[in-house]
Every structure is written in C-alpha cells, then in structure tokens.
Design a protein around this motif. Structure first.
Motif, mmCIF file in Angstrom:
data_model
loop_
_atom_site.group_PDB
_atom_site.id
_atom_site.type_symbol
_atom_site.label_atom_id
_atom_site.label_comp_id
_atom_site.label_asym_id
_atom_site.label_seq_id
_atom_site.Cartn_x
_atom_site.Cartn_y
_atom_site.Cartn_z
ATOM 1 N N LEU A 602 0.854 -1.181 0.000
ATOM 2 C CA LEU A 602 0.000 0.000 0.000
ATOM 3 C C LEU A 602 0.889 1.230 0.000
ATOM 4 C CD1 LEU A 602 -2.883 1.289 0.389
ATOM 5 C CD2 LEU A 602 -2.406 1.213 2.847
ATOM 6 N N GLY A 603 0.596 2.173 -0.892
ATOM 7 C CA GLY A 603 1.399 3.391 -0.983
ATOM 8 C C GLY A 603 0.532 4.637 -0.913
ATOM 9 N N ILE A 604 1.078 5.695 -0.331
ATOM 10 C CA ILE A 604 0.390 6.985 -0.215
ATOM 11 C C ILE A 604 1.369 8.088 -0.601
ATOM 12 C CG2 ILE A 604 -0.730 8.618 1.356
ATOM 13 C CD1 ILE A 604 -1.651 6.273 3.030
ATOM 14 N N GLN A 605 0.876 9.056 -1.362
ATOM 15 C CA GLN A 605 1.691 10.216 -1.722
ATOM 16 C C GLN A 605 0.823 11.468 -1.676
ATOM 17 O OE1 GLN A 605 4.625 9.933 -4.879
ATOM 18 N NE2 GLN A 605 3.839 11.795 -5.814
ATOM 19 N N LYS A 606 1.322 12.508 -1.002
ATOM 20 C CA LYS A 606 0.605 13.774 -0.869
ATOM 21 C C LYS A 606 1.495 14.907 -1.332
ATOM 22 C CE LYS A 606 -2.352 16.914 0.688
ATOM 23 N NZ LYS A 606 -3.600 17.209 -0.028
ATOM 24 N N ASN A 607 0.975 15.721 -2.229
ATOM 25 C CA ASN A 607 1.699 16.868 -2.770
ATOM 26 C C ASN A 607 1.057 18.149 -2.233
ATOM 27 O OD1 ASN A 607 2.616 19.017 -4.424
ATOM 28 N ND2 ASN A 607 3.129 17.572 -6.052
ATOM 29 N N PHE A 608 1.818 18.926 -1.487
ATOM 30 C CA PHE A 608 1.329 20.174 -0.922
ATOM 31 C C PHE A 608 1.794 21.341 -1.804
ATOM 32 C CE2 PHE A 608 1.622 17.182 2.551
ATOM 33 C CZ PHE A 608 0.452 17.386 3.275
ATOM 34 N N LEU A 614 5.133 14.221 0.365
ATOM 35 C CA LEU A 614 5.340 13.155 1.341
ATOM 36 C C LEU A 614 4.943 11.832 0.715
ATOM 37 C CD1 LEU A 614 3.864 14.808 4.578
ATOM 38 C CD2 LEU A 614 6.267 14.681 3.870
ATOM 39 N N LYS A 615 5.769 10.806 0.928
ATOM 40 C CA LYS A 615 5.511 9.488 0.348
ATOM 41 C C LYS A 615 5.659 8.432 1.436
ATOM 42 C CE LYS A 615 8.103 11.212 -3.624
ATOM 43 N NZ LYS A 615 9.317 11.018 -4.444
ATOM 44 N N GLY A 616 4.830 7.421 1.363
ATOM 45 C CA GLY A 616 4.924 6.323 2.304
ATOM 46 C C GLY A 616 4.442 5.038 1.663
ATOM 47 N N ALA A 617 5.029 3.920 2.048
ATOM 48 C CA ALA A 617 4.607 2.621 1.520
ATOM 49 C C ALA A 617 4.850 1.565 2.587
ATOM 50 C CB ALA A 617 5.372 2.274 0.245
ATOM 51 N N THR A 618 3.968 0.579 2.615
ATOM 52 C CA THR A 618 4.159 -0.570 3.483
ATOM 53 C C THR A 618 3.927 -1.829 2.655
ATOM 54 O OG1 THR A 618 3.468 -1.653 5.546
ATOM 55 C CG2 THR A 618 1.756 -0.556 4.261
ATOM 56 N N PHE A 619 4.623 -2.892 2.984
ATOM 57 C CA PHE A 619 4.538 -4.109 2.181
ATOM 58 C C PHE A 619 4.660 -5.341 3.070
ATOM 59 C CE2 PHE A 619 9.003 -3.086 2.565
ATOM 60 C CZ PHE A 619 9.616 -4.313 2.786
#
Length: 809
Positions: A602-608, A614-619
């Motif tokens: 699962l990955g998340i990316q937020k552009n302000f 900000l980027k994050g991933a878990t596997f």
C-alpha cells in the motif's frame, strides 16, 4: 548582359547564405537527460511582445528576437529557462531544459516495457536520471543504486556490490539492461557482483521496481527489478551530419581511483551511431580512522622465496589487496527510415582484471593463530551482449506498438583459492552463453483500456571446468568443476498486462503470466560418486498481479498492489559443489521445485502545492517452498571430506517459508527555486520459518537505513550536503549463517558478533564552468568514520575526495 552574368555567378552564394540564415534561425530545445526534443515549449521575451512555440521536433524560429532580448522558455514539466540570443548561438542553437523534480507525470517504462505515466502505476518505482547520476559521480553501477537512498548494497570486496531490495537479493532480484535480463543459469543465492559490468557513464536512466515483477520479467523477480536504460544514438535534427560527444575524468582519494571516459555520437537524418569507452583503475581501499579496532588489516599473508609468511601491514587502514581495473565499451546504431519504425543494434562489453575476495582473505586459520588463505580471488569477470531491437508504431490490427528483441550474452567468471602453506592452487572456470528472444506489444485501441502482451524464450548453456595447479612445479591437473559441464536452462513464457482507466482519477492494472522452465544437467562422477546421473527438471509457474492507482484529490494519491512472484531452480541450485563456508560443503540436489512469493503493498503520496511531497509505503511478502541451504546427506553421509577438511554436507532445498515486511518513507521539500530538502527511510524485517517450526532472522533483510539531503541549485552550480545512516543489527537479529562469519563483524559486550550502527556526513557539488565544461567536487565521509555495512566483507571508504571534469563537444 554583364549584369545577368554577375547575377548568375553570385546566385549560388546567395542561396548558400540564405540556407545558412534559415538554419541559424532554427533553435532546438532538448531534454537535458534524454537529449530528446521537447515540443510545445513556450518561448517569449519578458515583455511577451514576441512569442513562439516549439514544434514536434523541438524547434522554434528565433529570428524575431533581438540581440538584447532576454529569452524565456516555459513548459509545465520543466524548469523555467532564461537565455540570451548570444548564448544560444554559442551553444550551437541548442537549449537544454531540466525536468522538474516534483513532477507527478513522470514517464516510466519498467512495469509494462512501454511508456506509462508513473502516477498511473500501482507499483513503487524509483527513477534515477542521467543528471542525478552525473552529480553523484558513482564509481560503479552498484554505487549508483546505493546513492538512491532506497536500495541497500552489500560488498564482499571492492570489485562488487550486491543489491538488497525488500529483504531479497541476488537471484531473487532481476537485473535488466535495455530490456534484456542479465540473470543467467548460474546466478547464485550468495552475493553477486554482475551489476558492476554496467558502465554508469552510459546510463541515461535507471528504474527500480519494488516488489514482485514476475508478470513481465518471469523467474527471479521476487524482491524487485532493476532496469538500466543506456544512452541512445541521437539523429540529426538539421538534415546534415552532426558530431557530438563528451569526455570525462574522475579521481577519488580513498582508493586512488583514476577513471577516463569518452563517447562520440554521429548523427544523420535517418541513422546515428554512439560509441562509448571507459577505463577505471582502483588501488587498495583505505578505511576510516574512527571505529572498531577489529576492522583493521593488521597483517596479511605474503609468499616470500616460495614460502607463505604472515607479515605486518605498514598501514592497517589499507585493505590489502583490494585494487583492480575495469574496461567498458559500448557501440550502438540506430536506423529510422520513418517516424514509425526503428532498428537498434547495441553491443556491450565489460572486463575486469582479477580481483581479490577480501572477506575470504581475512578469515582466521583453523587454529586461530594466523590467516587461512594465501590467495582467494576472482579471475577476470567478462560480459558481452549483442542486442538487436525492432520497434514499430501504429497501423497493426492487434497493436499500436511492437518491439522485437533478440539478444545474445556471454558471461565468464572464475575463482582461485589456495590455503596457507598449501602448494595447490585450485581453480574453477565458468562461462554461460545466453540467448533471449522477446516479443512485446502494446494495444491502445480499446478506449479506456490498454493492453500489453507478449512472449519470451530464454536458452542458457553452462560451461564449467576445474583444475589444480602445483605452484612449485606448475603442473596442472583436472579437478572437480563447480557445475555440471554442458548443463542447459530453458524458459518459455507468455504474458498479458492490462490498464483500465475506470475514472479519470482511478486506474486499475492487472496481469497474468505463465512460464515453463526446463533444466538438463549430466553429472560427472570422476571426482565424486554421485547417487544420480543427471538432473532433468520441468516445472511451470503461473503468476499474476492486481492493483490500482487512485487520486481522491489531484494532489493526493493512494496505490494498492497485490502480486505473486516466483523463482524456478537454476543450474546453481541443483548442481553446485562449493565450499560455502568454513566447515560446510554444498552438494547437488536435483529434486527441487519453484519457490513462490505472495505480496501486498500500500502506498500513499501527498503533494502540498508543489512545495512539499510526502511518500509512504508498506509491504508484506510471504515466500513458500523457499530454496534455502540446509543440512543434507550425500550417499547417506552427513559429512564428507572436502578441501582437506571434514565438512558438514548441505544442499539447496525447498525447506523453509519466509515472510518479509517493512515500511518506506520519503520526503521532498522545495523551499525556494534554489533550496530543497529530501529524505528517505527504509525499515525491513524478515523471518525464515523452518520445517520444524523454529524461526530465524532472514539473511537479506537489511538494517534500518536512510538519508537526509540539503540541496542548493542555480543554473551554474548544484550542491548536495547529506547524511547517510544505517541502524544496528544485534547478535540476536543476525541470520544464523551470518553469526558464523564473526571475522567480518564487531563484538558486542558479550563478545558476540553484531553489526554496529553508523552514519556519514557528505558533500557533493557540480559547477558549470562554461556551456561545454563542468567540474564535480565531492567529499564523502567527512568525519572519517570506520564502518562496515551489514553483511559486507570489505570496510567502507574513509574520508574520500572525489574530483571530476567533463567536456562536451
């Protein structure tokens, strides 16, 4: 009449002058990394009284601009560029634009082998472009991967570098060059250094897929895929022959590196040639001053007047012997008869000198009073690839794009070792001939649905010889080979991969592949009484993937991907005889099956507002029927004599399960047009489950590692001040196979081996002296730390000054 005669005489001159003037008004705008033309670039002066737009070939007419005008170039995906008319003329009517680092519409090729928007892909992909490579100035392609801050690299010696991705390494990762896999039939579970055969000077882009990629890349793509795309020949945009190129020189103080590189591009309207050559010379590597005393090289073995003696090292920080040299050559041809058809021919060649395996040279002797080995070195590592590729666009009934790739590769490697006071130098020499055929197609005719499909055939043959040389008489006799000589490994596969845009902000990707693998090996019982005559393996594997990329908001992305991967046994698994570690010997095992991995991420990316990303991933990856080295019997014996020592018998077996999970974080902050920050952090945990229910740490799960960068950039200078960090691996967290290698680890308060945490402070910079001249100055490990990365045999460089100069013509 006289007037007409004079006019006739000067008409050719007028025509030539007009052609020159017309040519001189055309300016080409190119991508700074790929050197490809950029269409739709707005070109104007500050008052916006004169405006032009680049055409499909990246050209615009600047005849309307005056000499005193300041010309501005603007494109959504590129940095704003300001130039003068005089600068354009001095730069041969070319302008280079740099891609914005915060772009979300970056194009990647690795997931389907065709260009896709990165934001539409559910897999985590890291791209390293040519501009970043030039600033990082890596010595090898292994160092290039490590410099990304997202890949952990182990080194047993200076001439090496074995990447680890998400707890997997070596033959559970795929290494690819220009779409052709380098993995061959003898890629082993132990550390590999084939990545150093790729010349970093020739790389235009590297793409790393995290997690299984077996749908497209087949066997071995469990932990990830590393794709290296090398530079392409550049056609002339002006209808005349254009010659361009560059030369580079680099020096580094930690191993007295001297590197030279040169490349030349000859471009015409329909064909182009690119020639590249590099030579590296590395001397013995010097470690830092501040760190564990046990890492010092206090003594080494030397042969004096035919006798092996232990001699003191005059400089214990110098790791003797670690130096080697390497030569790389690349030749490419491109023929483009029309805009829809390309013919590409690429030739790659790499050769190292012999180089010592340093971790084997620091092993203590069996009595603990000295060192075990006088010599343990690899012979020259050679790699040749000839790669022909046909690319066709459009007008096919079943495709919009077609790629047909035929490649031949030849690998050579060898190992030489001799124990202290032993008069026999043992050698094993291996070569692999590999044929790859790939057909890849793209179909975009189905509205919101895109289909990628194709097939692959691989054929490997293995040659393996062994010998013993008496070092006094130089008599050479035949000895046991490392592998069954003449063994073959074959694979046939077909795949489908689809992309469906359910909504403008929701894209689904799914794929399916079936692969079948055959192995045929005949065992020679001259030296060992094998309980079998041959290995005849035939196994199939079905793998798939399903994922989505969702933008709940334009600046917020969520990705999810579920996938399976597999690794079929190869010749190294079923047929190797090798002294794996002190007191153990690996024997063949022809009864093996494929191992499978099941992965969720699962990955998340937020552009302000393009100021902060900000980027994050878990596997989580679960491996079943894992091919691991475990205790075994040979002809009913659990121990046999090997190399003059009674050794425990081991073999590769489907004897374990494993699971790996982790978290990956990233930050990019764009404070001003000049200042930016970035940071990466990777946390990985891995456990192997034995058949008896016991657990142990996974060998290739790296410690927590990360980096933090502060960058400052103008048109002429780029600087990067950064910190690299690795966490501790305690004795309890060491894999069982690593605990037996106590000679490469520090000792904790209980006297047990462990891998200490470490950090380094570093600085690198690049300065554009003129349009065609640039210089790099870097200082790594400023505080001169003495550290050894987890599982590595060699100690990392101490303070290291790197100087480079590059000239473009």
């Amino acid at each position: 009449m006289k007037f007409l005669v004079n006019m006739i005489r000067i008409l050719p001159l007028i025509f030539l002058l007009s052609c020159f003037m017309l040519r001189s008004q055309q300016v080409t705008v190119l991508d700074d990394d790929t050197l490809e033309p950029i269409p739709n670039v707005a070109v104007y002066n500050p008052e916006r009284t004169k405006i032009s737009i680049t055409d499909f070939d990246g050209n615009f007419d600047f005849s309307t601009f005056l000499n005193e005008d300041r010309i501005i170039l603007k494109h959504l995906s590129y940095e704003l560029k300001k130039v003068t008319r005089l600068q354009i003329i001095k730069n041969d009517y070319k302008i280079f634009l740099q891609m914005k680092p915060e772009r979300l519409d970056e194009v990647v090729m690795s997931v389907s082998k065709w260009e896709q928007q990165k934001k539409e892909v559910p897999n985590k992909i890291v791209s390293i472009d040519a501009r970043t490579i030039a600033l990082n100035a890596p010595q090898t392609s292994a160092d290039l991967l490590q410099s990304s801050g997202k890949v952990f690299v182990q080194k047993s010696q200076l001439g090496g570098g074995s990447p680890m991705i998400r707890g997997f390494a070596t033959n559970r990762l795929v290494l690819s060059v220009d779409g052709v896999r380098m993995n061959n039939a003898i890629f082993r579970g132990g550390n590999l250094q084939n990545v150093i055969s790729i010349d970093p000077f020739t790389i235009r882009n590297t793409e790393i897929i995290f997690g299984p990629g077996s749908v497209i890349y087949g066997s071995d793509a469990i932990g990830g895929v590393m794709n290296f795309y090398t530079k392409q020949p550049i056609l002339s945009q002006k209808g005349v022959t254009e010659i361009s190129g560059n030369t580079n020189y680099r020096f580094s103080s930690a191993n007295t590196e001297n590197t030279v590189h040169a490349e030349v591009n000859i471009g015409q309207e329909k064909w182009a040639s690119l020639t590249s050559f590099s030579y590296n010379d590395f001397q013995d590597l010097k470690m830092g001053s501040h760190g564990p005393e046990s890492y010092l090289r206090n003594s080494f073995v030397k042969t004096v007047n035919g006798e092996d003696v232990l001699v003191p090292n005059e400089d214990p920080r110098k790791q003797v012997p670690t130096g080697y040299n390497q030569t790389n050559f690349m030749q490419k041809f491109l023929y483009r008869p029309n805009v829809n058809l390309d013919f590409n021919l690429g030739i790659h060649f790499s050769e190292t000198s012999k180089y010592s395996r340093y971790d084997r040279l620091i092993r203590p002797s069996r009595d603990g009073q000295g060192l075990r080995s006088v010599a343990w070195f690899y012979g020259p590592q050679k790699w040749f690839m000839g790669n022909f590729q046909l690319k066709k666009k459009g007008k096919g009934k079943l495709y919009d794009g077609l790629k047909l790739t035929a490649a031949y590769q030849h690998f050579e490697e060898s190992r030489y070792n001799r124990d202290f006071q032993d008069v026999i130098l043992n050698a094993t020499e291996e070569n692999v001939d590999a044929l790859n055929l790939n057909l890849d197609l793209e179909n975009k005719k189905m509205g919101k649905f895109k289909l990628y499909y194709g097939g692959e055939f691989i054929y490997n043959t293995v040659g393996s010889k062994g010998s013993d040389t008496q070092i006094v008489t130089m008599d050479k006799t035949e000895a046991a080979s490392r592998y069954p000589d003449g063994a073959t490994w074959k694979s046939l596969a077909g795949y489908l991969n689809g992309e469906y845009k359910a909504k403008p902000n929701f894209i689904v990707m799914s794929g399916l592949r079936y692969s079948h693998v055959w192995i045929d090996a005949l065992f020679d019982d001259t030296f060992y009484a094998f309980p079998f005559e041959n290995a005849d393996l035939s196994t199939g594997a079905l793998t798939g993937s399903l994922g989505f990329s969702w933008f709940p908001k334009q600046d917020f992305q969520i990705t999810f991907n579920g996938s399976t991967g597999f690794r079929a046994p190869n010749v190294d698994d079923i047929g190797k005889i090798f002294d794996s570690e002190p007191g153990s010997v690996v024997v063949p095992n022809p009864d093996l099956e494929s191992e499978y991995a099941y992965n969720l991420e699962l990955g998340i990316q937020k552009n302000f507002k393009d100021k902060l990303v900000l980027k994050g991933a878990t596997f989580y990856t679960y491996l079943v029927d894992a091919l691991v080295r475990r205790d075994f019997t040979f002809n009913g014996n659990s121990q046999i004599e090997y190399g003059g020592e009674l050794s425990n018998v081991q073999a590769i077996q489907n004897a374990a399960k494993a699971y790996v999970y982790g978290f990956e974080f990233g930050l990019d902050a764009y404070l001003t047009d000049q200042w930016s920050l970035s940071s990466n952090l990777t946390i990985t945990e891995g456990i192997e489950e034995e058949e008896d229910g016991t657990d142990s740490p996974a060998r290739h799960a790296p410690p927590t590692f990360g980096d933090f960068h502060v960058r400052w950039k103008t048109e002429k200078i780029s600087t990067d001040f950064f910190l690299n960090y690795n966490g501790e691996v305690s004795n309890d967290e060491l894999a069982l196979s690593e605990r037996s290698k106590d000679y490469i680890y520090a000792k904790d308060e209980n006297g047990d081996p462990f891998s200490p945490s470490w950090y380094t402070l570093n600085f690198r910079s690049q300065y554009t002296i003129a349009n065609n001249l640039n210089a790099t100055v870097s200082l790594e490990n400023i505080t001169n730390q003495r550290y050894r990365t987890y599982s590595s045999g060699i100690v990392a460089p101490g303070s290291n000054l790197i100087l480079g100069i590059g000239y473009v013509f």
